[in-house]
Design an enzyme around this catalytic site. Sequence first.
Site, mmCIF file in Angstrom:
data_model
loop_
_atom_site.group_PDB
_atom_site.id
_atom_site.type_symbol
_atom_site.label_atom_id
_atom_site.label_comp_id
_atom_site.label_asym_id
_atom_site.label_seq_id
_atom_site.Cartn_x
_atom_site.Cartn_y
_atom_site.Cartn_z
ATOM 1 C CE LYS A 35 18.164 -18.925 0.554
ATOM 2 N NZ LYS A 35 17.399 -18.726 1.795
ATOM 3 N NE ARG A 131 10.651 -20.983 5.411
ATOM 4 C CZ ARG A 131 11.461 -20.240 4.664
ATOM 5 N NH1 ARG A 131 11.142 -19.950 3.414
ATOM 6 N NH2 ARG A 131 12.589 -19.767 5.160
ATOM 7 C CE1 TYR A 261 4.526 -20.020 -31.269
ATOM 8 C CE2 TYR A 261 6.139 -19.254 -29.665
ATOM 9 C CZ TYR A 261 5.772 -20.115 -30.688
ATOM 10 O OH TYR A 261 6.657 -21.070 -31.122
ATOM 11 C CG MET A 317 12.216 -22.623 -24.978
ATOM 12 S SD MET A 317 12.149 -24.331 -25.508
ATOM 13 C CE MET A 317 10.494 -24.793 -25.073
#
Length: 372
Positions: A35, A131, A261, A317
């Site tokens: 999956k 679940r 940053y 990024m």
Amino acid sequence: MTRPIEALISRANLQHNFTVVRRLTPGARIMAVVKANAYGHGAVQVAGALAPFADAFGVASLEEAVELRDAGIDQPIVLLSGVFGPTEMREVARYGLGTVIHCAEQLQILLDTQLNQPIDVWLKLDTGMHRLGFTPDGFCRAAARLRTAEQVAKCVFLSHLACADKPAAELNEGQLTTFRNTVDKPGVRRGEGLSLANSAALLTRPDMHFDWVRPGVMLYGVNPLSAEVPLPEGVDLRPVMTLRSRIVALQTVPAGEGVGYGEAWRAPGILNAASASPSRIAVVAAGYGDGYPRHARNGCPVLVNGRPAAIAGRVSMDLLALDLGDNHQAKVGDSVTLWGEGLAVEAIAEYSETIAYELLTGVNQRVMFSYE
Ligand SMILES: *Cc1c(COP(=O)(O)O)cnc(C)c1O
């Protein structure tokens, strides 16, 4: 030249990990779970490499199953969450798929649909994860209805474990007991197969193997067990994905000055002190826009030309920065391994407050994939 980040997928290591499963589970059939694009590795390529060996494949949706059928995979394929609406059930039969049925709504859809051929149903019992799955009572009623339904070819009973990564967790015993008691009720068991174990249970609990095991993450070389739990003797899992890129810039940063940053990392040493040597920083073409975790902390390990370096400052990024330490003679263009061969993805997960599953499935389309 293109942007140099790439994911190298080793079919040999994938097949090796599959043989580990086979050796640990003699007598059981193996559903290879592919999956989420085979945990980010490429579903068609992974299923293709395992097709000669796997007894079935597990996917999360009809779309994932159809992708494999269209690529020529003809093993049984099972939708692990079942269908998401009434129109999908006919497609399940048309493509010769099997499906989990985990709730009354899905059961009703099946009983209300005319199929061009009967399908394999994997009836799911909730043994305590809460679940997906029927309660024991609901399960018995559903099993009785499926027994006479013309839409059903064979019916396997399954459940899923909530704490398999911690074999000593109490819930495991409760789930196993509920599973055994429910599927053994007179009139319920059809004898067509039982399935409970994911990777972690497969490794630690032979008493949970039953007829079908459902390994996912261990096929990709990830140890599914909680950090304090040792892998069984002789189990050697090999990384399937190596994520790597290259150095695109080098910086010499004076003591006390920041990198990236927010200046989230500062070069060690005392500002303007004659004794403090500057830090060598390498900037790498990899970032959260590729799927590298933004939350990787300072010190998170990386390999430069096979030698250890460490994340310095916030991952951005498209780029991240490394502290090369004392030892490096690294140059622009040199190879950087972000995880994989020589550097376990589990280590990166630990530095990023996440799990290897999330890192692997998060590698995205901007990364070039190659298969060897
Ligand atoms: C994803 C999944 C698995 C595989 O789990 P791993 O921990 O990756 O081995 C097995 N069974 C079901 C129902 C799943 O959804």
